[in-house]
Write an enzyme that holds these catalytic residues in place. Structure first.
Site, PDB file in Angstrom:
ATOM      1  N   LYS A   1       0.814  -1.209   0.000  1.00 39.04           N
ATOM      2  CA  LYS A   1       0.000   0.000   0.000  1.00 39.04           C
ATOM      3  C   LYS A   1       0.856   1.271   0.000  1.00 39.04           C
ATOM      4  O   LYS A   1       2.045   1.252   0.292  1.00 39.04           O
ATOM      5  CB  LYS A   1      -0.944  -0.005   1.214  1.00 39.04           C
ATOM      6  CG  LYS A   1      -2.120  -0.957   1.044  1.00 39.04           C
ATOM      7  CD  LYS A   1      -3.098  -0.857   2.209  1.00 39.04           C
ATOM      8  CE  LYS A   1      -4.334  -1.712   1.952  1.00 39.04           C
ATOM      9  NZ  LYS A   1      -5.288  -1.679   3.079  1.00 39.04           N
TER      10      LYS A   1
ATOM     11  N   ARG B   1      -3.483 -10.218   5.276  1.00 41.26           N
ATOM     12  CA  ARG B   1      -4.084 -10.171   3.931  1.00 41.26           C
ATOM     13  C   ARG B   1      -3.034  -9.596   2.977  1.00 41.26           C
ATOM     14  O   ARG B   1      -2.658  -8.426   3.096  1.00 41.26           O
ATOM     15  CB  ARG B   1      -5.348  -9.316   3.943  1.00 41.26           C
ATOM     16  CG  ARG B   1      -6.078  -9.253   2.604  1.00 41.26           C
ATOM     17  CD  ARG B   1      -7.331  -8.387   2.701  1.00 41.26           C
ATOM     18  NE  ARG B   1      -8.052  -8.332   1.434  1.00 41.26           N
ATOM     19  CZ  ARG B   1      -7.821  -7.450   0.455  1.00 41.26           C
ATOM     20  NH1 ARG B   1      -6.864  -6.523   0.636  1.00 41.26           N
ATOM     21  NH2 ARG B   1      -8.519  -7.471  -0.657  1.00 41.26           N
TER      22      ARG B   1
END
Length: 285
Positions: A231, A265
Site C-alpha cells: 500500500k 491479507r
C-alpha cells in the site's frame, strides 16, 4: 510478546459447519478481478488466470483466498452490482470445483453480492464498510451464518481520504467497533474478524499511529486482520512503487504479528508465511 498473551482470543471459525482453526497466525491471498487494482500483479484477467493464482496461493500455504471485483482504491471506477457478480460468481464456482479445500472470502460491501457469492460456494464475507454502505448487510450475514470480516472506514472509497479527522484515532475506531459488534451480536452473528482498515480514511501518519497502537484492539478478544500489502503507506513513505514494496510489507506484517494480528491479507503469500514462521520461532525461545 509472550507466546500466551492472546490465549483468550477466539481460535476457530465455523465455515459451513466445519471448524477452521485460526489459533496460529495465517495468510489470506488477494485475488482481484478488477482491471484497475493498484497492484497489477494481483489482477486476474481471465478465469484460467484466476484459477492459476488460486492454485499458487494454496501451494504457497494460504489459508484463505479473498476475491474482490470492486476496486476500493481512491478514485477507482464505479462497478454495478450486476457487473460485480458477473466477475465473481464464475470464478467462485470454478475455484470451488477445482479446489474444493479452498476457503473463499468475498470482498464486497453489497448484501446482494455477499448472498449470491455465498450461494455460489464462497465461505466468508469481507466488508470494507461494516454495513455502512448497505443497510441490509448485517441481516444478510446473520441469515447466511457465515464468518464476517468487519473493517473500519469513514465515507466511501471515493470520499474516504477527505474524512481523516479524529478526536482520538484508536479510541474512535474502538468505539466504532464496539457499536457494530453490539448490532451483530444482537442479530446472532458469531464469527467476527476485525480489520482496522489501514489506508482507509487515514493519513499516512495515522496509519503508522494505528499500527503502533494495534495491540489495543486485543481488548475485543477477536481475530485481527491487517492489510498493508504494497500500500501507499509503504511505497509513498519510502519513495518506491507498489512493485518495490514487498520488503516494507514484510516489515509491517512482522510488527503487526508481534502486536497480535492473526490474519495477514497479502499479495505475496510465501513472504507473509516466512514472517509468521520467524515470529513464531522467536516466541518459542
Amino acid at each position: 510478546m509472550a507466546k500466551d498473551t492472546f490465549l483468550n482470543r477466539k481460535t476457530t471459525l465455523n465455515v459451513k459447519g466445519k471448524l477452521t482453526d485460526i489459533s496460529a497466525p495465517c495468510v489470506m491471498g488477494i485475488l482481484n478481478l478488477t482491471p484497475d487494482s493498484f497492484y497489477n500483479n494481483s489482477r486476474a484477467g481471465s478465469l484460467d488466470d484466476a484459477l492459476q493464482k488460486a492454485e499458487a496461493f494454496l501451494k504457497d500455504g494460504a489459508k484463505f483466498i479473498d476475491i474482490g471485483a470492486y476496486s476500493s482504491r481512491p478514485g477507482a471506477a464505479e462497478v454495478s452490482p450486476d457487473e460485480e457478480l458477473k466477475r465473481i460468481v464464475p470464478v467462485v464456482e470454478a475455484i470451488t470445483k477445482k479446489l474444493p479445500e479452498v476457503i473463499i472470502s468475498i470482498d464486497t460491501f453489497r448484501a446482494r453480492v455477499a448472498k449470491e457469492s455465498i450461494e455460489a460456494g464462497a465461505h466468508i464475507i469481507n466488508d470494507i464498510a461494516s454495513g455502512d454502505m448497505d443497510e441490509a448487510m448485517f441481516e444478510t450475514v446473520a441469515s447466511l451464518q457465515v464468518p464476517y470480516i468487519m473493517m473500519h472506514m469513514k465515507g466511501t472509497p471515493q470520499t474516504m481520504q477527505q474524512q481523516t479527522e479524529y478526536k482520538d484515532l484508536t479510541l474512535d475506531i474502538t468505539d466504532y467497533f464496539s457499536h457494530k459488534l453490539a448490532e451483530l451480536q444482537k442479530l446472532g452473528v458469531k464469527d467476527i474478524i476485525l480489520d482496522p482498515g489501514f489506508g482507509f480514511a487515514k493519513t499516512l501518519d495515522q496509519n503508522y499511529q494505528l499500527l503502533n497502537q494495534l495491540q489495543d484492539f486485543n481488548i475485543f478478544e477477536l481475530p485481527l486482520l491487517v492489510g498493508f500489502s504494497r500500500k501507499s503507506m509503504i511505497y509513498k513513505f519510502l519513495g518506491l512503487t507498489p512493485q518495490e514494496a514487498l520488503n516494507g510489507t514484510s516489515v509491517l506484517n512482522t510488527i503487526a504479528l508481534l502486536k497480535g494480528a492473526g490474519i495477514l491479507r497479502v499479495h505475496d503469500v510465501k513472504a507473509a508465511l516466512e514472517c509468521i514462521a520467524l515470529v513464531q520461532k522467536t516466541q518459542q525461545q
